[in-house]
Design an enzyme around this catalytic site. Sequence first.
Site, PDB file in Angstrom:
ATOM      1  N   LEU A 114      -8.511   7.332  26.910  1.00 56.98           N
ATOM      2  CA  LEU A 114      -7.078   7.433  26.715  1.00 56.98           C
ATOM      3  C   LEU A 114      -6.298   5.878  26.291  1.00 56.98           C
ATOM      4  O   LEU A 114      -6.816   5.077  27.265  1.00 56.98           O
ATOM      5  CB  LEU A 114      -6.224   7.905  27.586  1.00 56.98           C
ATOM      6  CG  LEU A 114      -6.687   9.624  28.010  1.00 56.98           C
ATOM      7  CD1 LEU A 114      -5.649  10.029  28.977  1.00 56.98           C
ATOM      8  CD2 LEU A 114      -6.253  10.319  26.677  1.00 56.98           C
ATOM      9  N   ASP A 115      -5.818   5.823  25.074  1.00 58.38           N
ATOM     10  CA  ASP A 115      -5.168   4.456  24.935  1.00 58.38           C
ATOM     11  C   ASP A 115      -4.415   4.024  26.063  1.00 58.38           C
ATOM     12  O   ASP A 115      -3.842   4.915  26.645  1.00 58.38           O
ATOM     13  CB  ASP A 115      -4.798   4.209  23.626  1.00 58.38           C
ATOM     14  CG  ASP A 115      -3.738   5.175  23.250  1.00 58.38           C
ATOM     15  OD1 ASP A 115      -2.555   4.894  23.577  1.00 58.38           O
ATOM     16  OD2 ASP A 115      -3.878   6.009  22.394  1.00 58.38           O
ATOM     17  N   ALA A 116      -4.025   2.899  26.090  1.00 53.63           N
ATOM     18  CA  ALA A 116      -3.161   2.480  27.405  1.00 53.63           C
ATOM     19  C   ALA A 116      -1.802   3.247  27.243  1.00 53.63           C
ATOM     20  O   ALA A 116      -1.221   3.478  28.144  1.00 53.63           O
ATOM     21  CB  ALA A 116      -2.880   0.790  27.544  1.00 53.63           C
TER      22      ALA A 116
END
Length: 276
Positions: A114-116
């Site tokens: 998951l991106d930040a």
Amino acid sequence: MKERIQKVLGNAGIASRRNIEVMVRDGRIAVNGEVIRTLPILVDIDKDKIEVDGESVRFKTHRRGPRDDEDERIYVLMNKPRGVYTTNVAQGVQKRAIDLLPPNFPRVYPVGRLDAETRGLLLLTNDGELTNRLTHPRYGVAKTYRAVVDGFVEQSTLKELEQGVWIRDKAYGKSAKTSGCHAKIVHREREKTVLDVTLHERQNIQARKILAQLGHKVRDLMRTKMGPLSLDRLQAGEFRPLTPREIRSLREFAMGRREGANAAGKPGRRKPNRAK
């Protein structure tokens, strides 16, 4: 006995086999002190020293009893907060998902990324084979996201999502059409829309890119389901071990058994831990 490094590191729970191939090309893996950027790489865990990001990988080579695999495998469900990174490689002051676990917690790895800025459901485990099954694009594991986007989403946009959207893949320098996905409007106003979007994506294209391509910039994105798993009542930063029932369901699902996806039921209740 020599084996392909993807299999060796995948079984050790480092990452999915596909991600390990990327790590090799990025120069993050060394064998006997030498960084090798091309595949195939054959290694013998009894003789070769393997390092990932400068850290030696330790392998269990003892003879296993009938229950050892069950005892060694760890499965953690986490509600990843915004601003937390799904990587085990420290990058300056970045906070990683594993930093939310207790000190001296056994080594586990995020399943997929998951991106930040995307929050929500994250599975962490040391089960390399399961990780490969859940993250490899060819398996098209369903993931559901709650998205808050700019603008008033029309029904015609939902149809476009169902039919697939052309996205340019910068990594490969070409465009690809996404798999059709299911989208449902939860709430809609003039300036913003809340959607539930379920992707069966086989090309690892992010939900953000798909929605932005249709003219709706994502304000907030939260993953709520992955295969048979759901966040349940976990709050941001909380985590808990999977129940035995959830583990069985996840394994059945990962092995492609149709009944596995329908047998998850309601996950058992466990008191969640809150990250400090």
